[in-house]
Design an enzyme around this catalytic site. Structure first.
Site, PDB file in Angstrom:
ATOM      1  N   ALA A  40     -32.983 -43.281  -0.842  1.00  0.00           N
ATOM      2  CA  ALA A  40     -32.790 -44.649  -1.321  1.00  0.00           C
ATOM      3  C   ALA A  40     -31.596 -44.731  -2.272  1.00  0.00           C
ATOM      4  O   ALA A  40     -30.748 -45.624  -2.149  1.00  0.00           O
ATOM      5  CB  ALA A  40     -34.057 -45.147  -2.014  1.00  0.00           C
ATOM      6  N   TYR A  41     -31.536 -43.809  -3.204  1.00  0.00           N
ATOM      7  CA  TYR A  41     -30.422 -43.796  -4.155  1.00  0.00           C
ATOM      8  C   TYR A  41     -29.101 -43.595  -3.418  1.00  0.00           C
ATOM      9  O   TYR A  41     -28.125 -44.326  -3.666  1.00  0.00           O
ATOM     10  CB  TYR A  41     -30.631 -42.691  -5.186  1.00  0.00           C
ATOM     11  CG  TYR A  41     -29.580 -42.656  -6.274  1.00  0.00           C
ATOM     12  CD1 TYR A  41     -29.606 -43.577  -7.317  1.00  0.00           C
ATOM     13  CD2 TYR A  41     -28.561 -41.714  -6.252  1.00  0.00           C
ATOM     14  CE1 TYR A  41     -28.636 -43.557  -8.312  1.00  0.00           C
ATOM     15  CE2 TYR A  41     -27.584 -41.684  -7.248  1.00  0.00           C
ATOM     16  CZ  TYR A  41     -27.629 -42.602  -8.270  1.00  0.00           C
ATOM     17  OH  TYR A  41     -26.674 -42.577  -9.251  1.00  0.00           O
ATOM     18  N   SER A  42     -29.054 -42.633  -2.506  1.00  0.00           N
ATOM     19  CA  SER A  42     -27.825 -42.350  -1.763  1.00  0.00           C
ATOM     20  C   SER A  42     -27.400 -43.558  -0.939  1.00  0.00           C
ATOM     21  O   SER A  42     -26.223 -43.945  -0.936  1.00  0.00           O
ATOM     22  CB  SER A  42     -28.025 -41.136  -0.857  1.00  0.00           C
ATOM     23  OG  SER A  42     -28.342 -39.978  -1.604  1.00  0.00           O
ATOM     24  N   SER A  74     -28.211 -46.682  -1.442  1.00  0.00           N
ATOM     25  CA  SER A  74     -27.824 -47.796  -2.318  1.00  0.00           C
ATOM     26  C   SER A  74     -26.406 -47.626  -2.840  1.00  0.00           C
ATOM     27  O   SER A  74     -25.642 -48.600  -2.933  1.00  0.00           O
ATOM     28  CB  SER A  74     -28.815 -47.941  -3.474  1.00  0.00           C
ATOM     29  OG  SER A  74     -28.668 -46.914  -4.437  1.00  0.00           O
ATOM     30  N   LYS A  75     -26.051 -46.405  -3.169  1.00  0.00           N
ATOM     31  CA  LYS A  75     -24.712 -46.178  -3.706  1.00  0.00           C
ATOM     32  C   LYS A  75     -23.645 -46.248  -2.612  1.00  0.00           C
ATOM     33  O   LYS A  75     -22.498 -46.637  -2.874  1.00  0.00           O
ATOM     34  CB  LYS A  75     -24.664 -44.844  -4.447  1.00  0.00           C
ATOM     35  CG  LYS A  75     -25.522 -44.833  -5.715  1.00  0.00           C
ATOM     36  CD  LYS A  75     -25.150 -45.957  -6.684  1.00  0.00           C
ATOM     37  CE  LYS A  75     -25.884 -45.866  -8.013  1.00  0.00           C
ATOM     38  NZ  LYS A  75     -25.492 -46.938  -8.947  1.00  0.00           N
TER      39      LYS A  75
END
Length: 249
Positions: A155-157, A159-160
């Site tokens: 999710a973090y990857s 999103s970025k």
């Protein structure tokens, strides 16, 4: 840290995630270099102390994932500052640490809501004021994870990666209008956000950095302040790397 007196003289900035970490470091430096700052953060209890430390002109406690709160905070900050020349979108969360097939759906939704929707709302709300005055600098904080992807951090990857794509689109839209928009892609640096991660994940990210260490917040703050200044005049829709050699593209 080298201070450039007067670099932000007459300039006003909004910094999201401004109560701690990179956001606070950037805001503190902008004020030290002659600018005025409004700090935005979800953590109301930390905002007043951060404002005193930074010398902020205005603070707003809000959830950037709520468009109405972003619009309300902008109206207040614009009135307090008189103008907004700089937007630094530093607010973000990491989410769960888990493989994709086990990733909690609610954590995925939360990460996208803050890191993508919230950043979009801030950009969307503030750009018209910059266009009206014919000047603006937008710095969207992405991550090397958005370029390479980190295992167990889908999710973090993702999103970025979305932040990078949004910034490239925005920068091209604004080119030639006095407003530039760029993203910064730091590797892991010492900040409160690391408390959201297990030590094994932090160790993995450190192992991927050729310099063999985590970054320092002031190293990325220095890059952000260049990106937010008048000096950054011929680069837009780009990513600036502060990764200790991890990414070079």
């Amino acid at each position: 840290m080298t201070i450039f007196p007067g670099r932000f003289a007459g300039r006003a900035a909004i910094v999201t995630g401004g109560a701690s970490g990179l956001g606070k470091a950037v805001a503190k430096r902008i004020v030290a270099e002659g600018g005025t700052v409004a700090l935005w953060d979800l953590n109301a209890s930390m905002l007043e102390a951060a404002a005193a430390e930074v010398g902020a002109t205005h603070v707003a406690a809000l959830n950037v994932a709520e468009l109405s709160e972003v619009e309300g905070a902008f109206a207040e900050s614009h009135a307090a500052l008189g103008r907004v020349d700089v937007l630094v979108c530093s607010a973000g969360i990491t989410g769960a640490t888990a493989p994709v097939h086990e990733y909690p759906v609610q954590s995925w939704l939360n990460v996208m809501s803050v890191n993508v929707d919230g950043l979009f709302y801030c950009n969307r709300t503030i750009v018209p004021a910059m266009l009206a005055q014919g000047y603006g600098r937008i710095v969207n904080v992405a991550s090397v994870a958005g370029k390479e992807g980190n295992p167990n951090a889908s999710a973090y990857s993702a999103s970025k990666a979305a932040v990078i794509g949004l910034t490239k689109s925005l920068g091209k839209e604004l080119a030639g209008k006095g407003v530039v928009a760029n993203a910064i892609t730091p590797a892991t640096f010492e900040s409160p956000i690391l408390a959201q991660l297990p030590q094994s994940q932090v160790d993995y990210m450190r192992s991927r950095i050729p310099m063999g260490r985590l970054g320092e917040v002031d190293e990325s703050a220095a890059m952000v302040c260049f990106m937010a200044s008048e000096e950054c005049s011929f680069t837009t829709a780009a990513t600036f790397d502060t990764s200790g050699g991890r990414t070079t593209f």
